[in-house]
Design a protein around this motif. Sequence first.
Motif, short mmCIF file in Angstrom:
data_model
loop_
_atom_site.label_atom_id
_atom_site.label_comp_id
_atom_site.label_asym_id
_atom_site.label_seq_id
_atom_site.Cartn_x
_atom_site.Cartn_y
_atom_site.Cartn_z
N VAL A 1 47.03 40.89 43.60
CA VAL A 1 46.75 39.67 42.83
C VAL A 1 45.30 39.24 43.04
O VAL A 1 44.60 38.89 42.09
N PHE A 2 44.86 39.28 44.28
CA PHE A 2 43.48 38.93 44.63
C PHE A 2 42.50 39.78 43.84
O PHE A 2 41.60 39.26 43.17
N ARG A 3 42.68 41.09 43.91
CA ARG A 3 41.75 42.01 43.24
C ARG A 3 41.80 41.86 41.72
O ARG A 3 40.77 41.78 41.06
N ALA A 4 43.01 41.83 41.16
CA ALA A 4 43.14 41.77 39.70
C ALA A 4 42.61 40.45 39.15
O ALA A 4 41.90 40.43 38.14
N THR A 5 42.93 39.35 39.80
CA THR A 5 42.48 38.04 39.32
C THR A 5 40.97 37.89 39.48
O THR A 5 40.29 37.37 38.59
N THR A 6 40.44 38.37 40.60
CA THR A 6 39.00 38.32 40.81
C THR A 6 38.27 39.14 39.75
O THR A 6 37.34 38.64 39.10
N LEU A 7 38.68 40.37 39.56
CA LEU A 7 38.01 41.24 38.58
C LEU A 7 38.14 40.70 37.16
O LEU A 7 37.18 40.73 36.39
N SER A 8 39.31 40.20 36.81
CA SER A 8 39.50 39.65 35.46
C SER A 8 38.60 38.45 35.23
O SER A 8 37.96 38.32 34.18
N LEU A 9 38.56 37.55 36.21
CA LEU A 9 37.69 36.38 36.10
C LEU A 9 36.23 36.79 35.97
O LEU A 9 35.49 36.30 35.11
N PHE A 10 35.80 37.74 36.81
CA PHE A 10 34.41 38.17 36.77
C PHE A 10 34.04 38.81 35.44
O PHE A 10 32.97 38.58 34.91
N LEU A 11 34.95 39.62 34.90
CA LEU A 11 34.66 40.24 33.60
C LEU A 11 34.50 39.19 32.51
O LEU A 11 33.58 39.28 31.70
N TYR B 1 38.11 30.92 48.02
CA TYR B 1 39.26 30.20 47.47
C TYR B 1 40.52 31.08 47.46
O TYR B 1 41.59 30.65 47.91
N PHE B 2 40.40 32.29 46.94
CA PHE B 2 41.57 33.17 46.87
C PHE B 2 42.06 33.58 48.26
O PHE B 2 43.25 33.76 48.47
N THR B 3 41.14 33.72 49.21
CA THR B 3 41.54 34.01 50.59
C THR B 3 42.33 32.82 51.16
O THR B 3 43.37 33.01 51.79
N GLY B 4 41.83 31.63 50.91
CA GLY B 4 42.53 30.43 51.36
C GLY B 4 43.89 30.27 50.72
O GLY B 4 44.83 29.78 51.34
N ARG B 5 44.03 30.71 49.48
CA ARG B 5 45.31 30.65 48.77
C ARG B 5 46.25 31.76 49.22
O ARG B 5 47.40 31.78 48.85
N VAL C 1 41.95 48.52 35.32
CA VAL C 1 42.91 49.24 34.49
C VAL C 1 44.23 49.48 35.22
O VAL C 1 45.30 49.35 34.64
N SER C 2 44.15 49.79 36.50
CA SER C 2 45.37 50.11 37.24
C SER C 2 46.09 48.90 37.83
O SER C 2 47.23 49.00 38.24
N ILE C 3 45.43 47.72 37.85
CA ILE C 3 46.05 46.57 38.51
C ILE C 3 46.09 45.31 37.64
O ILE C 3 46.52 44.26 38.11
N TRP C 4 45.72 45.39 36.39
CA TRP C 4 45.57 44.20 35.55
C TRP C 4 46.84 43.37 35.44
O TRP C 4 46.79 42.17 35.26
N ARG C 5 48.00 44.00 35.58
CA ARG C 5 49.27 43.26 35.45
C ARG C 5 49.45 42.21 36.54
O ARG C 5 50.23 41.28 36.38
N ALA C 6 48.73 42.34 37.65
CA ALA C 6 48.85 41.40 38.75
C ALA C 6 47.94 40.18 38.57
O ALA C 6 47.96 39.27 39.40
#
Length: 176
Positions: A161-171, A151-155, A60-65
Amino acid sequence: DTGTIVLVALIVLFTTAISAVAGFGFGTIAVPTLLLVLSPAATVTLSKVVGAGTGWIVLVSIWRATRWSTILRILPAALVGLVLGGYILASASPAAIQLFVGVLVLISAITLVVRPILIARDTIWATSLVGFLTGVMGNATGLLAPAVVVYFTGRRFPKDVFRATTLSLFLVVELV
């Protein structure tokens, strides 16, 4: 039995608290521990329910990233991988699933230390491999994170961005 229920509740509470602080990591800690007291199917189900139920709180607090373009490149292969992961979960022995989880966590840890160059590239092959492994591991073991985190660590994604993209993908993957 009551002892198992209490132990599972404590594992879930502890790992949820850690993942709330880190923004991810519930499955990486919870799944190997839960497999000691629950069947693989119960572990995967509980991991998905708790992950989907708590991930949105941080998001909720980081979704924009969120990098939706990255998710859209990973998702098709992840959906294919979910099918194979479901088959593995249904047909493999509990001991094989436990071994698979242990090997995945170990390989992920080694890969994060070694940082192979392949994970730093944004190619269709890299995102397809990450997606497929995420789907297979997610449904077979409840571990969505290893391939994505490597992958995201390598990128070298920035933390938000890491947290928001990871959580969004997982959801998205957990809700399938």
